[in-house]
Design an enzyme around this catalytic site. Structure first.
Site, PDB file in Angstrom:
ATOM      1  N   ASP A   1       0.832  -1.207   0.000  1.00  0.00           N
ATOM      2  CA  ASP A   1       0.000   0.000   0.000  1.00  0.00           C
ATOM      3  C   ASP A   1       0.868   1.258   0.000  1.00  0.00           C
ATOM      4  OD1 ASP A   1      -2.298   1.486   0.017  1.00  0.00           O
ATOM      5  OD2 ASP A   1      -2.748   1.175   2.134  1.00  0.00           O
TER       6      ASP A   1
ATOM      7  N   HIS B   1       2.653   3.290  -9.045  1.00  0.00           N
ATOM      8  CA  HIS B   1       2.506   1.849  -9.292  1.00  0.00           C
ATOM      9  C   HIS B   1       3.740   1.301 -10.021  1.00  0.00           C
ATOM     10  CE1 HIS B   1      -1.420   2.036  -7.631  1.00  0.00           C
ATOM     11  NE2 HIS B   1      -1.971   2.690  -8.632  1.00  0.00           N
TER      12      HIS B   1
ATOM     13  N   LEU C   1      10.447 -21.091  -4.547  1.00  0.00           N
ATOM     14  CA  LEU C   1       9.501 -20.138  -3.938  1.00  0.00           C
ATOM     15  C   LEU C   1       8.117 -20.244  -4.579  1.00  0.00           C
ATOM     16  CD1 LEU C   1       8.859 -17.497  -2.260  1.00  0.00           C
ATOM     17  CD2 LEU C   1       9.596 -16.232  -4.297  1.00  0.00           C
TER      18      LEU C   1
HETATM   19  C1  FPP Z   1      -2.089   0.155  -3.246  1.00  0.00           C
HETATM   20  O1  FPP Z   1      -1.578   1.461  -3.229  1.00  0.00           O
HETATM   21  C2  FPP Z   1      -1.506  -0.572  -4.366  1.00  0.00           C
HETATM   22  C3  FPP Z   1      -2.220  -1.149  -5.377  1.00  0.00           C
HETATM   23  C4  FPP Z   1      -3.686  -1.078  -5.434  1.00  0.00           C
HETATM   24  C5  FPP Z   1      -1.550  -1.834  -6.478  1.00  0.00           C
HETATM   25  C6  FPP Z   1      -0.337  -2.651  -6.133  1.00  0.00           C
HETATM   26  C7  FPP Z   1       0.374  -2.955  -7.384  1.00  0.00           C
HETATM   27  C8  FPP Z   1       1.711  -2.966  -7.575  1.00  0.00           C
HETATM   28  C9  FPP Z   1       2.665  -2.752  -6.491  1.00  0.00           C
HETATM   29  C10 FPP Z   1       2.321  -3.159  -8.915  1.00  0.00           C
HETATM   30  C11 FPP Z   1       1.607  -3.972  -9.945  1.00  0.00           C
HETATM   31  C12 FPP Z   1       1.617  -5.436  -9.692  1.00  0.00           C
HETATM   32  C13 FPP Z   1       2.254  -6.357 -10.451  1.00  0.00           C
HETATM   33  C14 FPP Z   1       2.111  -7.794 -10.120  1.00  0.00           C
HETATM   34  C15 FPP Z   1       3.110  -5.999 -11.569  1.00  0.00           C
HETATM   35  P1  FPP Z   1      -2.585   2.673  -3.420  1.00  0.00           P
HETATM   36  O2  FPP Z   1      -2.635   3.022  -4.865  1.00  0.00           O
HETATM   37  O3  FPP Z   1      -3.917   2.362  -2.827  1.00  0.00           O
HETATM   38  O4  FPP Z   1      -1.845   3.797  -2.612  1.00  0.00           O
HETATM   39  P2  FPP Z   1      -2.525   4.984  -1.774  1.00  0.00           P
HETATM   40  O5  FPP Z   1      -3.256   4.331  -0.626  1.00  0.00           O
HETATM   41  O6  FPP Z   1      -1.359   5.791  -1.325  1.00  0.00           O
HETATM   42  O7  FPP Z   1      -3.427   5.722  -2.708  1.00  0.00           O
END
Ligand code: FPP
Length: 283
Positions: free
Chosen positions: A50, A67, A161
């Protein structure tokens, strides 16, 4: 058969067991990190990645940049898990609720996903990583669905893994799906409702065959589990790290693993007592 068993037992006894797992030389040339005693390592780590949006916002960048940077962190943490002998790593990449984000953000995430699977699959396969998707793959756009199915198929017999990526995943949906699958078996006359065991239920989850989650890490300081692996984390230790996901690296991971190793896991019991010991306090 007996001779084989005896020889493997002797080998285990004679081979000095490492007191600590140490990490091989790091690419940046820094000294190897001193790791944890093997019996204090979690078998299954789950991570809620997150804070990508806030990371980008803090820099005046679009959320998609967060992202993209988060994908780099994910690469590093997968490699670290492999280097450190973690058995299973489950990452929350896209929830059933994430479709509600703007079209641009969903497209950016889907694009990163495709790029990730296409660019990493050779290395992951070479490292003997076994990829599994947790979630409803049929709900993904065609190119992403094909890419993840190819990755799962290609790595299905790998024994290293176990890398589980939650995509279009929701914990309640997973539990309902398991209940429905068992109900169908009852309806088909395969079993009676009262015969359903915990093991039967677990066999219908996306995580069938994996150990339960020992450690759940969530970054960005939010203190909730957001419908991620509700069954599997029933006894998990939880760490809520304030760092935003794109800034999360091996050092943070190691710090979290050390904190986990220092925790006292009791599973509802009392330390030092076995189930046969009825003391005055607990009888
Ligand atoms: C949450 O942060 C994160 C996500 C919803 C996406 C997680 C995805 C990745 C780390 C990369 C993509 C995955 C792969 C497998 C390539 P948020 O956007 O909710 O952050 P915020 O709470 O600060 O808005």
């Amino acid at each position: 058969m007996f001779a084989e068993k005896l020889s493997s037992m002797l080998n285990r006894l004679l081979k000095p067991q490492p007191k600590y797992i140490t990490v091989a030389a790091r690419p940046d040339g820094a000294a190897p990190e001193r790791m944890l005693p093997p019996d204090r390592m979690p078998a299954h780590v789950a991570i809620i990645m997150d804070g990508n949006g806030r990371w980008a916002q803090n820099r005046g960048l679009p959320r998609s940049a967060g992202h993209a940077s988060g994908t780099e962190a994910l690469r590093d943490i997968i490699r670290a898990s492999d280097d450190w002998g973690i058995q299973a790593l489950s990452l929350y990449a896209f929830s059933t609720e994430n479709w509600a984000r703007s079209k641009d953000e969903v497209n950016a995430l889907m694009g990163l996903l495709l790029k990730y699977f296409n660019s990493e699959i050779d290395e992951l396969d070479e490292k003997n990583v076994c990829i599994r998707i947790l979630g409803d793959i049929d709900g993904l756009p065609e190119p992403q669905r094909e890419a993840v199915e190819r990755a799962m198929e290609r790595t299905r017999d790998n024994t290293g893994l176990k890398l589980n990526i939650a995509l279009n995943y929701g914990g309640h949906a997973e539990l309902l799906r398991a209940a429905q699958r068992l109900a169908r078996r009852v309806q088909a006359g395969e079993m009676q409702p009262e015969e359903i065991t915990k093991e039967d239920f677990e066999a219908e989850l996306y995580t069938a065959g994996l150990p339960p989650v020992d450690l759940l890490i969530r970054t960005s300081g939010e203190v909730r589990t957001s419908n991620f692996l509700p069954w599997q984390t029933a006894y998990a230790e939880m760490i809520f790290d304030p760092v935003l996901w794109p800034d999360y690296d091996r050092a943070h991971y190691l710090k979290n693993l050390r904190e986990y190793a220092a925790r006292d896991r009791r599973y509802g019991g009392v330390k030092g007592e076995t189930c046969g010991e009825n003391t005055e306090e607990n009888s």
